[in-house]
Design a protein around this motif. Structure first.
Motif, PDB file in Angstrom:
ATOM      1  N   PHE A  45       0.864  -1.188   0.000  1.00  0.00           N
ATOM      2  CA  PHE A  45       0.000   0.000   0.000  1.00  0.00           C
ATOM      3  C   PHE A  45       0.900   1.238   0.000  1.00  0.00           C
ATOM      4  O   PHE A  45       1.309   1.721   1.059  1.00  0.00           O
ATOM      5  N   PRO A  46       1.222   1.781  -1.174  1.00  0.00           N
ATOM      6  CA  PRO A  46       2.224   2.850  -1.272  1.00  0.00           C
ATOM      7  C   PRO A  46       1.913   4.147  -0.523  1.00  0.00           C
ATOM      8  O   PRO A  46       2.827   4.911  -0.247  1.00  0.00           O
ATOM      9  N   ILE A  47       0.657   4.437  -0.200  1.00  0.00           N
ATOM     10  CA  ILE A  47       0.376   5.656   0.567  1.00  0.00           C
ATOM     11  C   ILE A  47       0.518   5.294   2.049  1.00  0.00           C
ATOM     12  O   ILE A  47      -0.453   4.965   2.727  1.00  0.00           O
ATOM     13  N   ALA A  48       1.759   5.333   2.531  1.00  0.00           N
ATOM     14  CA  ALA A  48       2.065   4.878   3.893  1.00  0.00           C
ATOM     15  C   ALA A  48       2.713   5.996   4.701  1.00  0.00           C
ATOM     16  O   ALA A  48       3.514   6.771   4.182  1.00  0.00           O
ATOM     17  N   ASP A  49       2.344   6.039   5.958  1.00  0.00           N
ATOM     18  CA  ASP A  49       2.994   6.934   6.922  1.00  0.00           C
ATOM     19  C   ASP A  49       3.635   6.067   7.986  1.00  0.00           C
ATOM     20  O   ASP A  49       3.007   5.132   8.502  1.00  0.00           O
ATOM     21  N   HIS A  50       4.876   6.400   8.328  1.00  0.00           N
ATOM     22  CA  HIS A  50       5.599   5.721   9.392  1.00  0.00           C
ATOM     23  C   HIS A  50       5.936   6.787  10.422  1.00  0.00           C
ATOM     24  O   HIS A  50       6.491   7.829  10.073  1.00  0.00           O
ATOM     25  N   PHE A  51       5.603   6.517  11.674  1.00  0.00           N
ATOM     26  CA  PHE A  51       5.932   7.496  12.702  1.00  0.00           C
ATOM     27  C   PHE A  51       6.080   6.815  14.055  1.00  0.00           C
ATOM     28  O   PHE A  51       5.609   5.697  14.266  1.00  0.00           O
ATOM     29  N   ILE A  52       6.758   7.510  14.956  1.00  0.00           N
ATOM     30  CA  ILE A  52       7.045   6.982  16.283  1.00  0.00           C
ATOM     31  C   ILE A  52       6.360   7.872  17.306  1.00  0.00           C
ATOM     32  O   ILE A  52       6.683   9.056  17.432  1.00  0.00           O
ATOM     33  N   THR A  53       5.403   7.297  18.014  1.00  0.00           N
ATOM     34  CA  THR A  53       4.692   8.036  19.054  1.00  0.00           C
ATOM     35  C   THR A  53       5.616   8.198  20.255  1.00  0.00           C
ATOM     36  O   THR A  53       6.269   7.254  20.669  1.00  0.00           O
ATOM     37  N   HIS A  54       5.659   9.392  20.792  1.00  0.00           N
ATOM     38  CA  HIS A  54       6.465   9.774  21.950  1.00  0.00           C
ATOM     39  C   HIS A  54       7.968   9.786  21.659  1.00  0.00           C
ATOM     40  O   HIS A  54       8.778   9.645  22.561  1.00  0.00           O
ATOM     41  N   PHE A  55       8.328   9.966  20.413  1.00  0.00           N
ATOM     42  CA  PHE A  55       9.735  10.101  20.042  1.00  0.00           C
ATOM     43  C   PHE A  55      10.321  11.306  20.769  1.00  0.00           C
ATOM     44  O   PHE A  55       9.723  12.372  20.801  1.00  0.00           O
ATOM     45  N   GLY A  56      11.479  11.124  21.360  1.00  0.00           N
ATOM     46  CA  GLY A  56      12.159  12.215  22.052  1.00  0.00           C
ATOM     47  C   GLY A  56      11.910  12.258  23.536  1.00  0.00           C
ATOM     48  O   GLY A  56      12.637  12.927  24.267  1.00  0.00           O
TER      49      GLY A  56
END
Length: 177
Positions: A45-56
């Motif tokens: 599924f090319p419309i992808a978001d990758h993210f890290i919750t509480h990064f930092g």
């Protein structure tokens, strides 16, 4: 300032951080080595978001999220806890098993202030694990592998809905081009 809390805009977070966006992007890209499921999701599924919750944040768990939008009405989110080495800008460990959440958008209305308001079809809501994901991956995203009949009719305003979810996210691709 850097915060990847749900709903937190990059320029609107009041939390204090020492990381910058380049460090964040490098850390997210490091998932290629330890989180192949996230790469697979973007390949299917090319419309992808990758993210890290509480990064930092110094304490507490960090949650990896990959979220994809497809079929004019579906969202699929994968979440798993991760450990991060901020100095090395890498995800060092995946903790536990990934959990997947599939939602079918039933209706979207654009409110007078421009926000998209949505409702979901709970009959096609599904939670599952890696084994089921592997079946979906092998079937190139086919939802029938979960025992669901995909609705192929796009929901009106789905693109606006997706745009609003994605607008404050920092785009990082895990697929090498």
């Amino acid at each position: 300032m850097l915060c990847m809390c749900v709903g937190c805009a990059p320029d609107g977070c009041i939390a204090r951080r020492s990381q910058n966006w380049d460090e964040y992007k490098a850390t997210v890209r490091s998932a290629r080595a330890v989180l192949p499921i996230a790469v697979q999701m973007e390949e299917v599924f090319p419309i992808a978001d990758h993210f890290i919750t509480h990064f930092g944040f110094d304490s507490g768990p960090k949650m990896w999220n990959t979220e994809v939008f497809f079929g004019g009405r579906y969202t699929l989110t994968m979440q798993v806890d991760v450990e991060i080495d901020y100095k090395a800008k890498t995800i060092t460990k995946v903790v536990g098993e990934p959990k997947f959440y599939l939602h079918e958008v039933q209706n979207i209305q654009i409110l007078p202030d421009g926000r998209a308001s949505s409702s979901y079809n709970s009959r096609n809501e599904k939670r599952f694990g890696s084994a089921e994901w592997e079946k979906i991956r092998q079937a190139n995203g086919e939802l029938s592998t979960l025992g669901l009949t995909a609705n192929t009719e796009a929901v009106q305003h789905f693109d606006e809905y997706v745009s609003q979810w994605r607008r404050d996210r920092i785009r990082v691709s895990l697929v090498e081009k």
